[in-house]
Design a protein around this motif. Sequence first.
Motif, PDB file in Angstrom:
ATOM      1  N   TYR A 177      -3.873  -6.133 -34.609  1.00 25.63           N
ATOM      2  CA  TYR A 177      -3.742  -5.694 -36.058  1.00 25.63           C
ATOM      3  C   TYR A 177      -3.857  -4.076 -35.949  1.00 25.63           C
ATOM      4  O   TYR A 177      -4.356  -3.568 -35.096  1.00 25.63           O
ATOM      5  CB  TYR A 177      -4.790  -5.848 -37.008  1.00 25.63           C
ATOM      6  N   GLY A 182      -3.083  -0.899 -38.488  1.00 25.16           N
ATOM      7  CA  GLY A 182      -3.192  -0.454 -39.682  1.00 25.16           C
ATOM      8  C   GLY A 182      -4.616   0.192 -40.306  1.00 25.16           C
ATOM      9  O   GLY A 182      -5.067   1.008 -39.477  1.00 25.16           O
ATOM     10  N   ARG A 193      -9.978  -5.039 -42.070  1.00 29.80           N
ATOM     11  CA  ARG A 193      -8.567  -4.635 -42.408  1.00 29.80           C
ATOM     12  C   ARG A 193      -8.379  -4.408 -44.082  1.00 29.80           C
ATOM     13  O   ARG A 193      -8.918  -5.459 -44.809  1.00 29.80           O
ATOM     14  CB  ARG A 193      -7.916  -5.815 -41.945  1.00 29.80           C
ATOM     15  N   GLY A 195      -0.984  -2.995 -43.259  1.00 26.19           N
ATOM     16  CA  GLY A 195      -1.019  -3.280 -41.894  1.00 26.19           C
ATOM     17  C   GLY A 195      -0.199  -4.318 -41.493  1.00 26.19           C
ATOM     18  O   GLY A 195       0.460  -4.961 -42.090  1.00 26.19           O
TER      19      GLY A 195
END
Length: 192
Positions: free
Chosen positions: A125, A127, A134, A138
């Motif tokens: 991931y 972002g 998160r 992203g």
Amino acid sequence: MLDRRTQPKVSGGKVKTKCYVPAEPHPKDLALSLKLKTPVLRNQSGLHRFPNGDVYEGEFLDGRMHGYGRYRWSNGSKYEGEYQRGERHGRGKMTWPDGCAYEGEFRNGERSGVGVFLFTDGMRYEGDFWKGRRHGLGTMRTQKGPRYVGEFREGLREGQGTHFYPSGAKYEGEYKAGCADGRGVYLSLIHI
């Protein structure tokens, strides 16, 4: 703080994801620990061993981790980067014994800002993060090809996004609670 690692789960004919990354260890309040030691490391660099086996090596200010340093937990987790008033704050890299890793920004001891999280299964991931999850814009990629680009909220796909499939097909539209939900368009390549 929990983050997410994809593990497919089928519920009512729909594939959902349940995810887990071990809780991020948090450094002890160094100021309290250092009060037990003599001499107290105040405004210098040095090494401090905690009674539980954790080790910090780096800069101190007023008896707290402050500036650049390395922290190693007794469970094998490691952090190298910036500290402010005893907390991970600024740029840094965190690694866990299971192979997970995060490199990016920290605020008040948590992953917050822009960063990259690598999962043990090869998922990646890149972002925005907020309070360890998160959150924001992203890109999530797997080793086998699927890719999602879009918005995340509290660790899940939420808002507008595009999911690209290895076949070349893609879904572009709304997501809720990690699943395609709402208005969207699915495009598929037809081979003749």
